[in-house]
Scaffold this motif. Sequence first.
Motif, PDB file in Angstrom:
ATOM      1  N   VAL A  60     -86.449 -12.686   4.176  1.00 44.51           N
ATOM      2  CA  VAL A  60     -86.175 -14.056   3.737  1.00 44.51           C
ATOM      3  C   VAL A  60     -85.230 -14.046   2.537  1.00 44.51           C
ATOM      4  N   ASP A  61     -85.488 -13.163   1.571  1.00 46.77           N
ATOM      5  CA  ASP A  61     -84.619 -13.059   0.398  1.00 46.77           C
ATOM      6  C   ASP A  61     -83.188 -12.698   0.811  1.00 46.77           C
ATOM      7  N   SER A  62     -83.070 -11.786   1.766  1.00 52.75           N
ATOM      8  CA  SER A  62     -81.755 -11.380   2.259  1.00 52.75           C
ATOM      9  C   SER A  62     -81.031 -12.543   2.930  1.00 52.75           C
ATOM     10  N   ILE A  63     -81.743 -13.286   3.751  1.00 55.08           N
ATOM     11  CA  ILE A  63     -81.157 -14.449   4.429  1.00 55.08           C
ATOM     12  C   ILE A  63     -80.677 -15.464   3.392  1.00 55.08           C
ATOM     13  N   MET A  64     -81.509 -15.722   2.407  1.00 55.72           N
ATOM     14  CA  MET A  64     -81.145 -16.702   1.382  1.00 55.72           C
ATOM     15  C   MET A  64     -79.918 -16.257   0.584  1.00 55.72           C
ATOM     16  N   ILE A  92     -74.938 -25.434   6.473  1.00 55.97           N
ATOM     17  CA  ILE A  92     -75.362 -24.117   5.985  1.00 55.97           C
ATOM     18  C   ILE A  92     -76.880 -24.067   5.838  1.00 55.97           C
ATOM     19  N   MET A  93     -77.477 -25.133   5.306  1.00 56.14           N
ATOM     20  CA  MET A  93     -78.930 -25.158   5.143  1.00 56.14           C
ATOM     21  C   MET A  93     -79.638 -25.140   6.496  1.00 56.14           C
ATOM     22  N   ASP A  94     -79.101 -25.862   7.459  1.00 57.62           N
ATOM     23  CA  ASP A  94     -79.699 -25.852   8.800  1.00 57.62           C
ATOM     24  C   ASP A  94     -79.650 -24.448   9.400  1.00 57.62           C
ATOM     25  N   GLN A  95     -78.520 -23.761   9.218  1.00 61.19           N
ATOM     26  CA  GLN A  95     -78.393 -22.389   9.724  1.00 61.19           C
ATOM     27  C   GLN A  95     -79.371 -21.469   9.003  1.00 61.19           C
ATOM     28  N   GLN A  96     -79.474 -21.637   7.694  1.00 60.37           N
ATOM     29  CA  GLN A  96     -80.390 -20.807   6.913  1.00 60.37           C
ATOM     30  C   GLN A  96     -81.829 -21.027   7.376  1.00 60.37           C
ATOM     31  N   ASN A  97     -82.221 -22.282   7.533  1.00 60.50           N
ATOM     32  CA  ASN A  97     -83.583 -22.565   7.983  1.00 60.50           C
ATOM     33  C   ASN A  97     -83.854 -21.964   9.349  1.00 60.50           C
ATOM     34  N   ALA A  98     -82.878 -22.031  10.239  1.00 63.26           N
ATOM     35  CA  ALA A  98     -83.040 -21.447  11.572  1.00 63.26           C
ATOM     36  C   ALA A  98     -83.211 -19.928  11.484  1.00 63.26           C
ATOM     37  N   ASP A  99     -82.435 -19.290  10.612  1.00 62.15           N
ATOM     38  CA  ASP A  99     -82.552 -17.838  10.457  1.00 62.15           C
ATOM     39  C   ASP A  99     -83.875 -17.448   9.801  1.00 62.15           C
ATOM     40  N   ARG A 101     -86.635 -19.195   9.973  1.00 66.20           N
ATOM     41  CA  ARG A 101     -87.654 -19.445  11.002  1.00 66.20           C
ATOM     42  C   ARG A 101     -87.710 -18.288  11.987  1.00 66.20           C
ATOM     43  N   ALA A 102     -86.540 -17.779  12.386  1.00 66.59           N
ATOM     44  CA  ALA A 102     -86.487 -16.669  13.341  1.00 66.59           C
ATOM     45  C   ALA A 102     -87.100 -15.390  12.761  1.00 66.59           C
ATOM     46  N   ALA A 103     -87.075 -15.250  11.440  1.00 62.53           N
ATOM     47  CA  ALA A 103     -87.642 -14.069  10.790  1.00 62.53           C
ATOM     48  C   ALA A 103     -89.162 -14.145  10.673  1.00 62.53           C
ATOM     49  N   LEU A 104     -89.713 -15.328  10.889  1.00 64.50           N
ATOM     50  CA  LEU A 104     -91.152 -15.516  10.779  1.00 64.50           C
ATOM     51  C   LEU A 104     -91.851 -15.178  12.093  1.00 64.50           C
ATOM     52  N   THR A 105     -93.145 -14.939  11.998  1.00 62.42           N
ATOM     53  CA  THR A 105     -93.926 -14.670  13.206  1.00 62.42           C
ATOM     54  C   THR A 105     -94.128 -15.969  13.980  1.00 62.42           C
ATOM     55  N   LYS A 106     -94.564 -15.838  15.217  1.00 66.80           N
ATOM     56  CA  LYS A 106     -94.827 -17.013  16.060  1.00 66.80           C
ATOM     57  C   LYS A 106     -95.903 -17.902  15.426  1.00 66.80           C
ATOM     58  N   GLU A 107     -96.843 -17.296  14.718  1.00 66.02           N
ATOM     59  CA  GLU A 107     -97.903 -18.060  14.061  1.00 66.02           C
ATOM     60  C   GLU A 107     -97.366 -18.798  12.822  1.00 66.02           C
ATOM     61  N   GLN A 108     -96.401 -18.205  12.139  1.00 63.26           N
ATOM     62  CA  GLN A 108     -95.858 -18.803  10.921  1.00 63.26           C
ATOM     63  C   GLN A 108     -94.855 -19.917  11.219  1.00 63.26           C
ATOM     64  N   GLN A 109     -94.174 -19.823  12.341  1.00 63.28           N
ATOM     65  CA  GLN A 109     -93.104 -20.776  12.653  1.00 63.28           C
ATOM     66  C   GLN A 109     -93.554 -22.231  12.685  1.00 63.28           C
ATOM     67  N   PRO A 110     -94.660 -22.572  13.358  1.00 61.25           N
ATOM     68  CA  PRO A 110     -95.061 -23.984  13.352  1.00 61.25           C
ATOM     69  C   PRO A 110     -95.448 -24.481  11.960  1.00 61.25           C
ATOM     70  N   PHE A 112     -94.077 -23.403   9.130  1.00 57.13           N
ATOM     71  CA  PHE A 112     -92.777 -23.592   8.470  1.00 57.13           C
ATOM     72  C   PHE A 112     -92.145 -24.911   8.921  1.00 57.13           C
ATOM     73  N   ASP A 113     -92.165 -25.162  10.223  1.00 54.85           N
ATOM     74  CA  ASP A 113     -91.603 -26.405  10.768  1.00 54.85           C
ATOM     75  C   ASP A 113     -92.293 -27.623  10.152  1.00 54.85           C
ATOM     76  N   LYS A 114     -93.621 -27.566  10.055  1.00 50.81           N
ATOM     77  CA  LYS A 114     -94.379 -28.672   9.475  1.00 50.81           C
ATOM     78  C   LYS A 114     -94.004 -28.857   8.008  1.00 50.81           C
ATOM     79  N   ASN A 115     -93.871 -27.758   7.283  1.00 49.37           N
ATOM     80  CA  ASN A 115     -93.522 -27.844   5.869  1.00 49.37           C
ATOM     81  C   ASN A 115     -92.153 -28.496   5.679  1.00 49.37           C
ATOM     82  N   ILE A 116     -91.197 -28.136   6.514  1.00 50.77           N
ATOM     83  CA  ILE A 116     -89.861 -28.729   6.425  1.00 50.77           C
ATOM     84  C   ILE A 116     -89.939 -30.222   6.736  1.00 50.77           C
ATOM     85  N   LYS A 117     -90.680 -30.584   7.771  1.00 50.81           N
ATOM     86  CA  LYS A 117     -90.829 -32.001   8.125  1.00 50.81           C
ATOM     87  C   LYS A 117     -91.529 -32.767   7.004  1.00 50.81           C
TER      88      LYS A 117
END
Length: 128
Positions: A60-64, A92-99, A101-110, A112-117
């Motif tokens: 995540v730090d690397s992506i940021m 750029i922020m949308d791309q960062q969030n997508a990257d 999200r992709a680095a997170l586990t399947k359990e973490q992704q929803p 993360f999505d909720k937190n962003i919403k």
Amino acid sequence: MKFRATLLTLGLMLGAVAAAHAQGQGQSQGQAPGQGDYQQRRMQMMFKDITLTKPEQAKVDSIMAVYRAKMPPRPAAGTQPDSASMAARRVIMDQQNADIRAALTKEQQPVFDKNIKDMQAMMQQHRS
């Protein structure tokens, strides 16, 4: 139009959060006193109820860091950014969030999505 402005504002704030988190500082150069604390709170909101392992945190730090380097320069204090700059930051922020999200586990992704919403809803409510 109001929704778009809210999204752009959120993007700007998330960019600032990403920069502070990636630097590992509460307050970086050029920030007003207290702004680093605000950025840390925003980062905490993005990852609320998500526990990152050390390798995940490093990713995540690397992506940021990559996306922070791509961000257009911030306008001078007290100056509103132009619409092209805001749009570029949003992309750029949308791309960062997508990257991230992709680095997170399947359990973490929803989560993360909720937190962003939730952050977007909070921004929209604050603007109303």
